[in-house]
Design an enzyme around this catalytic site. Structure first.
Site, PDB file in Angstrom:
ATOM      1  N   ASN A  82       0.826  -1.208   0.000  1.00  0.00           N
ATOM      2  CA  ASN A  82       0.000   0.000   0.000  1.00  0.00           C
ATOM      3  C   ASN A  82       0.859   1.257   0.000  1.00  0.00           C
ATOM      4  O   ASN A  82       0.546   2.241  -0.667  1.00  0.00           O
ATOM      5  CB  ASN A  82      -0.905   0.013   1.229  1.00  0.00           C
ATOM      6  CG  ASN A  82      -1.966  -1.060   1.171  1.00  0.00           C
ATOM      7  OD1 ASN A  82      -3.077  -0.820   0.750  1.00  0.00           O
ATOM      8  ND2 ASN A  82      -1.628  -2.276   1.580  1.00  0.00           N
ATOM      9  N   THR A  83       1.960   1.205   0.769  1.00  0.00           N
ATOM     10  CA  THR A  83       2.830   2.374   0.888  1.00  0.00           C
ATOM     11  C   THR A  83       3.429   2.725  -0.473  1.00  0.00           C
ATOM     12  O   THR A  83       3.438   3.893  -0.876  1.00  0.00           O
ATOM     13  CB  THR A  83       3.946   2.082   1.918  1.00  0.00           C
ATOM     14  OG1 THR A  83       3.331   1.571   3.106  1.00  0.00           O
ATOM     15  CG2 THR A  83       4.733   3.320   2.247  1.00  0.00           C
ATOM     16  N   GLU A 161       6.520  -8.906  10.937  1.00  0.00           N
ATOM     17  CA  GLU A 161       7.821  -9.419  10.471  1.00  0.00           C
ATOM     18  C   GLU A 161       8.473 -10.297  11.543  1.00  0.00           C
ATOM     19  O   GLU A 161       9.175 -11.246  11.241  1.00  0.00           O
ATOM     20  CB  GLU A 161       8.757  -8.245  10.120  1.00  0.00           C
ATOM     21  CG  GLU A 161       8.368  -7.487   8.860  1.00  0.00           C
ATOM     22  CD  GLU A 161       8.932  -8.120   7.576  1.00  0.00           C
ATOM     23  OE1 GLU A 161       9.928  -8.826   7.645  1.00  0.00           O
ATOM     24  OE2 GLU A 161       8.318  -7.893   6.510  1.00  0.00           O
ATOM     25  N   THR A 197      -0.247  -4.539   3.554  1.00  0.00           N
ATOM     26  CA  THR A 197      -0.287  -5.972   3.242  1.00  0.00           C
ATOM     27  C   THR A 197       0.362  -6.834   4.333  1.00  0.00           C
ATOM     28  O   THR A 197       0.291  -8.055   4.277  1.00  0.00           O
ATOM     29  CB  THR A 197       0.388  -6.242   1.880  1.00  0.00           C
ATOM     30  OG1 THR A 197       1.713  -5.695   1.890  1.00  0.00           O
ATOM     31  CG2 THR A 197      -0.405  -5.615   0.757  1.00  0.00           C
ATOM     32  N   HIS A 198       0.989  -6.197   5.314  1.00  0.00           N
ATOM     33  CA  HIS A 198       1.522  -6.958   6.458  1.00  0.00           C
ATOM     34  C   HIS A 198       0.429  -7.296   7.475  1.00  0.00           C
ATOM     35  O   HIS A 198       0.619  -8.175   8.312  1.00  0.00           O
ATOM     36  CB  HIS A 198       2.594  -6.143   7.191  1.00  0.00           C
ATOM     37  CG  HIS A 198       3.952  -6.243   6.575  1.00  0.00           C
ATOM     38  ND1 HIS A 198       4.282  -5.593   5.418  1.00  0.00           N
ATOM     39  CD2 HIS A 198       5.062  -6.919   6.970  1.00  0.00           C
ATOM     40  CE1 HIS A 198       5.555  -5.861   5.124  1.00  0.00           C
ATOM     41  NE2 HIS A 198       6.042  -6.661   6.047  1.00  0.00           N
TER      42      HIS A 198
HETATM   43  N1  DGL Z   1       3.498  -3.928   3.363  1.00  0.00           N
HETATM   44  C1  DGL Z   1       3.618  -2.504   3.196  1.00  0.00           C
HETATM   45  C2  DGL Z   1       2.253  -1.891   2.895  1.00  0.00           C
HETATM   46  O1  DGL Z   1       1.359  -2.563   2.401  1.00  0.00           O
HETATM   47  C3  DGL Z   1       4.251  -1.702   4.292  1.00  0.00           C
HETATM   48  C4  DGL Z   1       5.263  -2.269   5.188  1.00  0.00           C
HETATM   49  C5  DGL Z   1       6.399  -1.316   5.430  1.00  0.00           C
HETATM   50  O2  DGL Z   1       6.256  -0.362   6.234  1.00  0.00           O
HETATM   51  O3  DGL Z   1       7.407  -1.505   4.777  1.00  0.00           O
HETATM   52  O4  DGL Z   1       2.043  -0.723   3.106  1.00  0.00           O
END
Ligand code: DGL
Length: 280
Positions: A82-83, A161, A197-198
Site C-alpha cells: 500500500n505504501t 515481520e 499488506t503486512h
Molecule cells: N506492506 C507494506 C504496505 O502494504 C508496508 C510495510 C512497510 O512499512 O514496509 O504498506
C-alpha cells in the site's frame, strides 16, 4: 541441413513486489485466483520498513524494485504494498506504459466501500500511506459521502515481520491503535480496511480489538480479481499447455529469514533455495 525450430518464448510470470514479506498475503490470493500462472516476487527486505519513510524515498525504492522485475521479464506488475502504491503508482504506470501495473489501494477501497453500510470506514495503514491520504481519496472516488478515519499503525509491520502475531504484545498494540474505534472519533465505523499488506496476519488480534460489529476487509482478494480480469481482457492468461508454473522469490537481504518468515504470510512453506539474494 535440418533447420532449427525457433524456441517458443516461455510465458512470462506475474511480477509482485513489496517492502518485505507482507505482499505475500497478496501473492497468496493471486495464486488462489490464478493457480496456473507463474510468479516472480520481490521483497525489498534490506530497506523495510517503507511505511515510516518519505514518499520521495518510497517512490525511488519502488521504481528500483520494479525495474529489476521488468528487466527479468514480467507480463504484469502487482504493487503488493500500500505504501508503494500510494507513493509511486502513477510514476510506475508512466514508466512502463505497455505493462499492466496494478496497485492495492483502489481494490482495497472498493472492498471497504462494499463492506460498509453506514459509509463510515476506518483504515489501518502505515504512517506514509496515511500521510499521503491515498485511501481517503480512493474511497471518496467510490463513495463520495464516506467518512474515513485513517489510523497509522507502524508497529504492526514490525510485529508481523517478527512473527508476534498473537499474545500480549500484539494484543496491547491492537487495543492501543484501535482505541479511537471504541472511543468516539471513528466510533461509528462499521468497516475497517487493512491498508497494509503486512496486517492480515494480525487479523485475530485486530478483530478482537475492533469488536464484532466491524467488518474487516483487505485488498488481497479484490486485487487478485482485478488482475484476473485484466489478464483475461488482454489475452495474457497463461495457456494450460505451457506446463507447470514457476514460483520464484527475490530478496534484498537475509534469504533464510525471508523463507522462514515468508511461509506464514504465503500460507505455504518457502524453501530458501527458491529465494535469490539481489542488490537493487
Ligand atoms: N506492506 C507494506 C504496505 O502494504 C508496508 C510495510 C512497510 O512499512 O514496509 O504498506
Amino acid at each position: 541441413m535440418e533447420s532449427l525450430k525457433p524456441l517458443a518464448a516461455a510465458p512470462l510470470p506475474i511480477g509482485v513486489f513489496d517492502s518485505g514479506v507482507g505482499g505475500l498475503t497478496v501473492l497468496r490470493a493471486l495464486r488462489a485466483a490464478l493457480p496456473a500462472e507463474s510468479y516472480l516476487y520481490l521483497g525489498d527486505t534490506a530497506r523495510l520498513p517503507y511505511g515510516t519513510k518519505s514518499e520521495h524515498t518510497v517512490a525511488r525504492y519502488a521504481l528500483q524494485a520494479a525495474d529489476e522485475l521488468v528487466e527479468r521479464g514480467i507480463k504484469c506488475l502487482v504493487v503488493a504494498c500500500n505504501t508503494a502504491s500510494a507513493a509511486a503508482l502513477p510514476a510506475l504506470q508512466q514508466r512502463y506504459p505497455e505493462l499492466p501495473v496494478i496497485g492495492v489501494i483502489e481494490p482495497g477501497a472498493r472492498a471497504a466501500c462494499a463492506a460498509s453500510r453506514n459509509g463510515r470506514i476506518a483504515v489501518l495503514a502505515t504512517e506514509s500511506t496515511v500521510r499521503a491520504g491515498a485511501y481517503t481519496r480512493a474511497i471518496a472516488r467510490v463513495r463520495p459521502d464516506a467518512e474515513v478515519t485513517a489510523i497509522a499503525c507502524a508497529l504492526f509491520v514490525a510485529l508481523a515481520e517478527e512473527g508476534w502475531t498473537e499474545g500480549a504484545v500484539a494484543k496491547a498494540a491492537a487495543e492501543r491503535y484501535l482505541a479511537p474505534l471504541r472511543a468516539g472519533g471513528a466510533g461509528a465505523s462499521d468497516a475497517l480496511v487493512l491498508g497494509c499488506t503486512h496486517f492480515p496476519v494480525l487479523l485475530p488480534v485486530i478483530v478482537a480489538a475492533a469488536g464484532a460489529r466491524v467488518r474487516i476487509v483487505d485488498s488481497a482478494a479484490t486485487t487478485a480479481a482485478e488482475v484476473s480480469s485484466l489478464l483475461a481482457a488482454r489475452a495474457l492468461l497463461r495457456p494450460a499447455a505451457a506446463g507447470a508454473p514457476s514460483l520464484r522469490f527475490l530478496a534484498t537481504d537475509a534469504v533464510s529469514r525471508f523463507a522462514a518468515v515468508g511461509g506464514r504470510f504465503l500460507g505455504t512453506p518457502i524453501e530458501a533455495a527458491d529465494v535469490e539474494l539481489i542488490d537493487l
